[in-house]
Scaffold this motif. Sequence first.
Motif, mmCIF file in Angstrom:
data_model
loop_
_atom_site.group_PDB
_atom_site.id
_atom_site.type_symbol
_atom_site.label_atom_id
_atom_site.label_comp_id
_atom_site.label_asym_id
_atom_site.label_seq_id
_atom_site.Cartn_x
_atom_site.Cartn_y
_atom_site.Cartn_z
ATOM 1 N N LEU A 159 3.566 -10.170 -4.548
ATOM 2 C CA LEU A 159 2.303 -10.138 -3.805
ATOM 3 C C LEU A 159 2.210 -8.846 -3.003
ATOM 4 C CD1 LEU A 159 -0.302 -11.494 -2.821
ATOM 5 C CD2 LEU A 159 1.016 -12.497 -0.960
ATOM 6 N N GLU A 160 3.329 -8.494 -2.397
ATOM 7 C CA GLU A 160 3.335 -7.287 -1.568
ATOM 8 C C GLU A 160 2.954 -6.053 -2.395
ATOM 9 O OE1 GLU A 160 6.696 -7.151 0.934
ATOM 10 O OE2 GLU A 160 6.298 -5.094 1.635
ATOM 11 N N GLU A 220 1.290 -6.024 -5.212
ATOM 12 C CA GLU A 220 -0.105 -6.126 -5.656
ATOM 13 C C GLU A 220 -1.053 -5.756 -4.523
ATOM 14 O OE1 GLU A 220 -1.237 -9.917 -7.313
ATOM 15 O OE2 GLU A 220 -3.341 -9.293 -7.393
ATOM 16 N N ILE A 221 -0.714 -6.172 -3.307
ATOM 17 C CA ILE A 221 -1.575 -5.855 -2.168
ATOM 18 C C ILE A 221 -1.590 -4.360 -1.883
ATOM 19 C CG2 ILE A 221 -1.908 -6.207 0.299
ATOM 20 C CD1 ILE A 221 -2.630 -8.581 -1.518
ATOM 21 N N LEU A 236 -1.270 -2.077 -4.051
ATOM 22 C CA LEU A 236 -2.124 -1.497 -5.090
ATOM 23 C C LEU A 236 -3.589 -1.776 -4.782
ATOM 24 C CD1 LEU A 236 -1.608 0.066 -7.674
ATOM 25 C CD2 LEU A 236 -1.696 -2.084 -8.944
ATOM 26 N N LEU A 237 -3.856 -3.019 -4.400
ATOM 27 C CA LEU A 237 -5.223 -3.408 -4.046
ATOM 28 C C LEU A 237 -5.767 -2.507 -2.951
ATOM 29 C CD1 LEU A 237 -7.535 -5.543 -4.255
ATOM 30 C CD2 LEU A 237 -6.399 -6.745 -2.383
#
Lengths: 112, 112
Positions: B6-7, B9-10, B12-13
């Motif tokens: 998640l970290e 992906e965040i 990157l987001l």
Amino acid sequence: MIDPKLELEIKLLHSRICQALSDPNRILILYSLHEKPCFVNELVEALDLPQSTISRHLGILRDRNLVTSERDGSTVIYKLVDHRLIEVLDMMREILSTQLANSAEIANKLLD
Amino acid sequence: MIDPKLELEIKLLHSRICQALSDPNRILILYSLHEKPCFVNELVEALDLPQSTISRHLGILRDRNLVTSERDGSTVIYKLVDHRLIEVLDMMREILSTQLANSAEIANKLLD
DNA sequence: ATCGGATATCCGGATATATGGATAAAAGGA
DNA sequence: TCCTTTTATCCATATATCCGGATATCCGAT
């Protein structure tokens, strides 16, 4: 050329919400608070960052009314105010995922 | 404590999308492109900003694949890639509107 | 009243980002 | 080829933001 009302609303949107979302640690804090209300200390451990850093980010989210803080004895509990914020972030993740899929597709075509 | 996936992906987001939304002029550009594809010049007039400023913002949006640019003779036409981005922004506006309504309510109570 | 844990704020420095005038590059017409 | 239009990039400056150690504040317990 642009509706002045829209322009004002967008400036407000930016300063109240978008700006708050423009830091990865703050986004992680919001996801943590989406799971459950947290003490500052819990967030310090979850994100593995100095307490002053977490507190500063919480202050920014609090100023914008995205989270609430409530004192409970010597600790302070933080809560996510509007969980639609997570829906928003999840929708952005979907957009990102589509983007990445497209990139992968293009890359594969180039390899043919 | 936080899922490392998640970290990532965040992060990157944030770098691909949130950061791009963290400027009011870029949001206005996105809304303009949502209505119809635009030449750079049209955006310069619509937002009433110097051409170099508009071009720089377009470059940032282009780098993140949020808009596409296509040369058409001596002009360049920009298009919004994923209109779900506007849905996201509109949802944030709803959150903001709820927020403002709550503030107004509290203010009224204080005046009683 | 004092102490210790929890949280907020302060502060200096590093980094990032926005700005817009000046200039370069691309493309079409004379 | 030269000129004009359109767009992108360069550059220096100004502003904003982040960081985290140090310090202050708040609160319950002793």
